[in-house]
Design a protein around this motif. Structure first.
Motif, PDB file in Angstrom:
ATOM      1  N   LEU A 439       0.842  -1.190   0.000  1.00 58.98           N
ATOM      2  CA  LEU A 439       0.000   0.000   0.000  1.00 58.98           C
ATOM      3  C   LEU A 439       0.876   1.239   0.000  1.00 58.98           C
ATOM      4  O   LEU A 439       1.939   1.260   0.620  1.00 58.98           O
ATOM      5  CB  LEU A 439      -0.915   0.014   1.225  1.00 58.98           C
ATOM      6  CG  LEU A 439      -1.901  -1.155   1.372  1.00 58.98           C
ATOM      7  CD1 LEU A 439      -2.811  -0.931   2.575  1.00 58.98           C
ATOM      8  CD2 LEU A 439      -2.737  -1.348   0.110  1.00 58.98           C
ATOM      9  N   PHE A 440       0.415   2.269  -0.692  1.00 63.17           N
ATOM     10  CA  PHE A 440       1.146   3.523  -0.757  1.00 63.17           C
ATOM     11  C   PHE A 440       0.775   4.402   0.432  1.00 63.17           C
ATOM     12  O   PHE A 440      -0.270   4.211   1.068  1.00 63.17           O
ATOM     13  CB  PHE A 440       0.834   4.250  -2.063  1.00 63.17           C
ATOM     14  CG  PHE A 440       1.290   3.516  -3.288  1.00 63.17           C
ATOM     15  CD1 PHE A 440       2.571   3.692  -3.775  1.00 63.17           C
ATOM     16  CD2 PHE A 440       0.438   2.637  -3.949  1.00 63.17           C
ATOM     17  CE1 PHE A 440       3.002   3.008  -4.908  1.00 63.17           C
ATOM     18  CE2 PHE A 440       0.858   1.954  -5.079  1.00 63.17           C
ATOM     19  CZ  PHE A 440       2.145   2.132  -5.549  1.00 63.17           C
ATOM     20  N   ASP A 441       1.628   5.367   0.720  1.00 59.81           N
ATOM     21  CA  ASP A 441       1.358   6.315   1.799  1.00 59.81           C
ATOM     22  C   ASP A 441       0.316   7.313   1.307  1.00 59.81           C
ATOM     23  O   ASP A 441       0.615   8.465   0.987  1.00 59.81           O
ATOM     24  CB  ASP A 441       2.660   7.028   2.203  1.00 59.81           C
ATOM     25  CG  ASP A 441       2.464   7.910   3.430  1.00 59.81           C
ATOM     26  OD1 ASP A 441       1.378   7.841   4.055  1.00 59.81           O
ATOM     27  OD2 ASP A 441       3.383   8.678   3.765  1.00 59.81           O
ATOM     28  N   ASN A 447      -5.553   4.346  -2.673  1.00 55.53           N
ATOM     29  CA  ASN A 447      -4.863   3.062  -2.757  1.00 55.53           C
ATOM     30  C   ASN A 447      -5.681   2.038  -3.539  1.00 55.53           C
ATOM     31  O   ASN A 447      -5.114   1.146  -4.174  1.00 55.53           O
ATOM     32  CB  ASN A 447      -4.563   2.529  -1.353  1.00 55.53           C
ATOM     33  CG  ASN A 447      -3.167   2.881  -0.885  1.00 55.53           C
ATOM     34  OD1 ASN A 447      -2.186   2.351  -1.381  1.00 55.53           O
ATOM     35  ND2 ASN A 447      -3.078   3.801   0.066  1.00 55.53           N
ATOM     36  N   ILE A 448      -6.987   2.177  -3.500  1.00 58.80           N
ATOM     37  CA  ILE A 448      -7.840   1.240  -4.220  1.00 58.80           C
ATOM     38  C   ILE A 448      -7.979   1.639  -5.691  1.00 58.80           C
ATOM     39  O   ILE A 448      -7.847   0.810  -6.592  1.00 58.80           O
ATOM     40  CB  ILE A 448      -9.229   1.154  -3.552  1.00 58.80           C
ATOM     41  CG1 ILE A 448      -9.096   0.499  -2.167  1.00 58.80           C
ATOM     42  CG2 ILE A 448     -10.211   0.377  -4.417  1.00 58.80           C
ATOM     43  CD1 ILE A 448     -10.377   0.489  -1.373  1.00 58.80           C
ATOM     44  N   THR A 449      -8.212   2.914  -5.931  1.00 53.32           N
ATOM     45  CA  THR A 449      -8.442   3.351  -7.312  1.00 53.32           C
ATOM     46  C   THR A 449      -7.137   3.473  -8.096  1.00 53.32           C
ATOM     47  O   THR A 449      -7.092   3.158  -9.289  1.00 53.32           O
ATOM     48  CB  THR A 449      -9.168   4.701  -7.324  1.00 53.32           C
ATOM     49  OG1 THR A 449      -8.356   5.698  -6.664  1.00 53.32           O
ATOM     50  CG2 THR A 449     -10.506   4.600  -6.623  1.00 53.32           C
ATOM     51  N   LEU A 450      -6.062   3.956  -7.468  1.00 53.85           N
ATOM     52  CA  LEU A 450      -4.781   4.166  -8.145  1.00 53.85           C
ATOM     53  C   LEU A 450      -4.963   4.892  -9.483  1.00 53.85           C
ATOM     54  O   LEU A 450      -4.430   4.487 -10.516  1.00 53.85           O
ATOM     55  CB  LEU A 450      -4.057   2.833  -8.367  1.00 53.85           C
ATOM     56  CG  LEU A 450      -3.439   2.182  -7.127  1.00 53.85           C
ATOM     57  CD1 LEU A 450      -2.691   0.918  -7.505  1.00 53.85           C
ATOM     58  CD2 LEU A 450      -2.525   3.141  -6.386  1.00 53.85           C
ATOM     59  N   ALA A 499      -5.846  -4.625  -0.712  1.00 53.44           N
ATOM     60  CA  ALA A 499      -5.238  -5.006  -1.982  1.00 53.44           C
ATOM     61  C   ALA A 499      -6.217  -5.810  -2.836  1.00 53.44           C
ATOM     62  O   ALA A 499      -6.248  -5.656  -4.070  1.00 53.44           O
ATOM     63  CB  ALA A 499      -3.967  -5.819  -1.733  1.00 53.44           C
ATOM     64  N   LEU A 500      -7.029  -6.650  -2.207  1.00 56.17           N
ATOM     65  CA  LEU A 500      -8.030  -7.407  -2.950  1.00 56.17           C
ATOM     66  C   LEU A 500      -9.092  -6.471  -3.530  1.00 56.17           C
ATOM     67  O   LEU A 500      -9.501  -6.614  -4.689  1.00 56.17           O
ATOM     68  CB  LEU A 500      -8.674  -8.451  -2.037  1.00 56.17           C
ATOM     69  CG  LEU A 500      -9.818  -9.270  -2.641  1.00 56.17           C
ATOM     70  CD1 LEU A 500      -9.347 -10.016  -3.882  1.00 56.17           C
ATOM     71  CD2 LEU A 500     -10.388 -10.248  -1.601  1.00 56.17           C
ATOM     72  N   ALA A 501      -9.517  -5.494  -2.728  1.00 59.86           N
ATOM     73  CA  ALA A 501     -10.498  -4.518  -3.223  1.00 59.86           C
ATOM     74  C   ALA A 501      -9.926  -3.732  -4.399  1.00 59.86           C
ATOM     75  O   ALA A 501     -10.655  -3.385  -5.344  1.00 59.86           O
ATOM     76  CB  ALA A 501     -10.901  -3.571  -2.087  1.00 59.86           C
ATOM     77  N   ARG A 506     -11.550  -3.074 -10.404  1.00 56.71           N
ATOM     78  CA  ARG A 506     -11.244  -3.036 -11.836  1.00 56.71           C
ATOM     79  C   ARG A 506     -12.045  -4.061 -12.633  1.00 56.71           C
ATOM     80  O   ARG A 506     -11.862  -4.176 -13.840  1.00 56.71           O
ATOM     81  CB  ARG A 506      -9.737  -3.260 -12.032  1.00 56.71           C
ATOM     82  CG  ARG A 506      -8.939  -2.015 -11.694  1.00 56.71           C
ATOM     83  CD  ARG A 506      -7.506  -2.275 -11.347  1.00 56.71           C
ATOM     84  NE  ARG A 506      -6.802  -0.994 -11.214  1.00 56.71           N
ATOM     85  CZ  ARG A 506      -6.914  -0.185 -10.167  1.00 56.71           C
ATOM     86  NH1 ARG A 506      -7.676  -0.522  -9.141  1.00 56.71           N
ATOM     87  NH2 ARG A 506      -6.267   0.973 -10.134  1.00 56.71           N
ATOM     88  N   ARG A 507     -12.882  -4.806 -11.935  1.00 57.42           N
ATOM     89  CA  ARG A 507     -13.751  -5.803 -12.570  1.00 57.42           C
ATOM     90  C   ARG A 507     -12.970  -6.728 -13.513  1.00 57.42           C
ATOM     91  O   ARG A 507     -13.250  -6.816 -14.712  1.00 57.42           O
ATOM     92  CB  ARG A 507     -14.895  -5.131 -13.322  1.00 57.42           C
ATOM     93  CG  ARG A 507     -15.776  -4.274 -12.432  1.00 57.42           C
ATOM     94  CD  ARG A 507     -16.885  -3.613 -13.209  1.00 57.42           C
ATOM     95  NE  ARG A 507     -17.737  -2.821 -12.321  1.00 57.42           N
ATOM     96  CZ  ARG A 507     -18.785  -3.281 -11.633  1.00 57.42           C
ATOM     97  NH1 ARG A 507     -19.102  -4.578 -11.751  1.00 57.42           N
ATOM     98  NH2 ARG A 507     -19.488  -2.503 -10.849  1.00 57.42           N
TER      99      ARG A 507
END
Length: 614
Positions: A439-441, A447-450, A499-501, A506-507
């Motif tokens: 995970l990023f700071d 962190n989910i959408t990136l 991380a799973l989310a 992204r389906r």
């Protein structure tokens, strides 16, 4: 004789390679370099002109004023305006030289940092495995800076050649005999520069190499902070870092010591030349062969010659360090192994079909990790990959999402070899959730959408399936909570679910999970797999590396990997009956998990007893 010949060859090689690096810089930024050199030439020309004017002022204003005891306001005004104009032009040359040289240097550094970073992203994971992270950081930072360090003095050294030539010609035209007296000092300056290069070159190279070593050790220690602290290795790590840092310090001091000797000598030799000129000039004046203004002009010009020589010396002094930095950067930019892409698009809808055909893979200088691996995954099915530690499960996962390519055989998505997809095509259809969640700071949302443009409703749906919506809602700022570097404010299981989310939002048509729920409670893991079956974020084909019997039993089919080969395949209950190795492995996993749960429960009970006693 052999050693001396070798030294001469090394010196020529350093000069040749250094000039090649400078040539690259000039070709990269020709316009900025031309502007910087033009400004430097303006500075050099005006400096020489100021010497000529100083000579004229001496003869036309200063000497008559002392001789007659009087001068005119017009002469003083004209002298002031001329000197002021030359000073302004000289200042313009200095500002332009420094400004454009700085722009050129920083543009080159930014350009090559981007190139190195893009190359890192293009190179396959196998290449990264062979290079420590600290060295890669040094390539993108310290080595890039070192490669273009000579750019700051380059325009100055190039431009002041004009000053050197014009000054030398002017001195010869004014009085060739006196000029030759002063020129005697130039061979000494040349020899001094050669001696400096031979001594400074190896020291600068060693210092640059040690910078990379220090960076590598620092990164390794910081990245392994948990291991260092839990094993009480702080003192040993500090000592390891200190030893290399001291080597770097000693190398830098050695470089500075050589320069500390060289610079005063370079300053002293032109001064010695001035004394020789003044001594010879006074004799020529007494003989009537020279007037005072001409002597002042030649002496002043000779003092100016020290600056071009010094500027060229600075450039030559930075070359060894630049060569080392540039070579290390080119090592990255010229690295082979970049993944090739085709033109196929993975734009189908619905769950993907996956096939592995006679896949073989082995890491460099090692035996095959996988050999003749063949299996199919029907669209929409959930496959569990099971195997002992070191059997090749994680390597297989890397092949399924093309982090690496097989040495032979092929992996296909919907019948298309992964190597045939265009850049970014596979990433749009497949997602990997690794065991070690990074995970990023940043906030949980980011962190989910990136960078993906999705609504908060989609984010929350992905969190729900990943069984992460509950703890996220309990956080002080919800989706806007910053998780810290590497997600340090969250537990291991929470990081895995985030991380799973990230993958689910992204389906993906193919979801690959490399033991991605190992840190969560078994009941939570079962709920996650049930959510995946519901297809709340879109139907997916799921490949999961698992070791818990309850997780394995939820899969439609199991692929049992043993010693890098598919040793069994079928439903969990079928393999339990038909494969002795599979049965022993799964039962061993179950016993280990039960022992861990019992130990955790005992520890919790002991804590409760202590609280009651207190």
């Amino acid at each position: 004789m052999t050693d001396r010949a070798s030294e001469d060859a090394d010196e020529k090689d350093v000069l040749r390679r250094g000039m090649r690096v400078l040539g690259v810089a000039i070709r990269e930024e020709p316009r900025i370099f031309a502007a910087a050199v033009g400004a430097s030439a303006l500075y050099g020309a005006t400096t020489v002109v100021s010497a000529l004017i100083l000579g004229e002022v001496t003869d036309r204003v200063v000497v008559p004023a002392f001789r007659d005891g009087d001068t005119t306001a017009g002469a003083l005004t004209a002298t002031f305006l001329v000197v002021l104009g030359i000073a302004l032009l000289k200042a313009l040359g200095i500002v332009g030289r420094r400004l454009w040289a700085g722009i050129m240097q920083y543009r080159l550094q930014a350009t090559y940092r981007r190139r190195v970073t893009r190359q890192y992203l293009r190179l396959p994971l196998a290449w990264h495995h062979r290079h420590p992270t600290g060295a890669l950081l040094s390539n993108a930072n310290a080595d890039v800076e070192a490669a273009w360090y000579p750019i700051a003095p380059l325009p100055m050294a190039t431009g002041v050649v004009v000053m050197l030539v014009v000054a030398a010609v002017s001195m010869l035209v004014t009085d060739w005999a006196l000029a030759l007296v002063g020129f005697v000092i130039f061979p000494a300056i040349f020899v001094l520069n050669i001696m400096f290069q031979r001594r400074q070159g190896p020291l600068a190279m060693r210092a640059q190499e040690l910078r990379a070593d220090v960076s590598a050790i620092a990164h390794e220690s910081f990245d392994g902070a948990l291991v260092v602290k839990t094993l009480g290795r702080e003192d040993e790590e500090a000592a390891r870092f200190e030893a290399t840092s001291r080597e770097l310090s000693d190398a830098n001091i050695a470089v500075g010591r050589v320069r500390a000797v060289f610079d005063p000598l370079l300053e002293a030799l032109p001064s010695l030349g001035v004394l020789m000129v003044l001594l010879a000039g006074s004799v020529r004046i007494s003989n009537g062969d020279l007037n005072p203004g001409e002597l002042v002009q030649i002496a002043y010009l000779f003092t100016l010659l020290a600056f071009p020589v010094r500027a060229i010396g600075w450039l030559l002094g930075d070359m060894p360090r630049a060569i080392v930095g540039y070579d290390r950067v080119r090592h990255v930019l010229d690295a082979e192994g970049e993944s090739a892409y085709g033109r196929a698009a993975a734009d189908k809808t619905g769950p993907a079909g996956l096939q592995a055909r006679a896949v073989r893979f082995g890491y460099a200088d090692g035996a095959d990790v996988l050999s003749d691996v063949t299996f199919d995954v029907e669209p929409g099915r959930t496959i569990a990959v099971v195997g002992a530690t070191g059997s090749g499960k994680s390597t297989l996962v890397s092949l399924l999402v093309r982090l690496v390519d097989p040495a032979s055989g092929e992996v296909l998505l919907d019948g298309t070899d992964l190597r045939e997809f265009r850049r970014g095509g596979l990433a749009a259809a497949a997602a990997l959730v690794p065991q070690q969640a990074f995970l990023f700071d940043d906030t949980i949302r980011d962190n989910i959408t990136l960078g993906l443009d999705v609504s908060d409703d989609d984010v929350r749906e992905a969190l729900r399936i990943a069984q992460a919506d509950g703890f996220v809602d309990r956080l002080a700022h919800g989706l806007d909570t910053t998780v810290g570097e590497r997600g340090t404010s969250l537990s291991g299981g929470q990081r895995q679910r985030i991380a799973l989310a990230r993958a689910l939002v992204r389906r993906p048509r193919l979801l690959v999970m490399d033991d991605a729920t190992s840190a969560v409670d078994p009941r939570v893991e079962a709920a996650i797999l049930a959510g995946l079956r519901e297809g709340g974020t879109g139907p997916s084909t799921v490949v999961v590396v698992a070791y818990r019997k309850a997780t394995i039993a939820l899969a439609d089919e199991v692929v049992y990997i043993e010693d890098g080969k598919v040793a069994g395949r079928g439903a969990h209950t079928e393999l339990i009956d038909s494969s002795v190795g599979y049965r022993r492995l799964v039962n061993a996993y179950e016993r280990a998990a039960r022992d861990r749960e019992q130990a955790a429960a005992a520890a919790a009970l002991a804590d409760e007893d202590e609280e009651v006693s207190a």
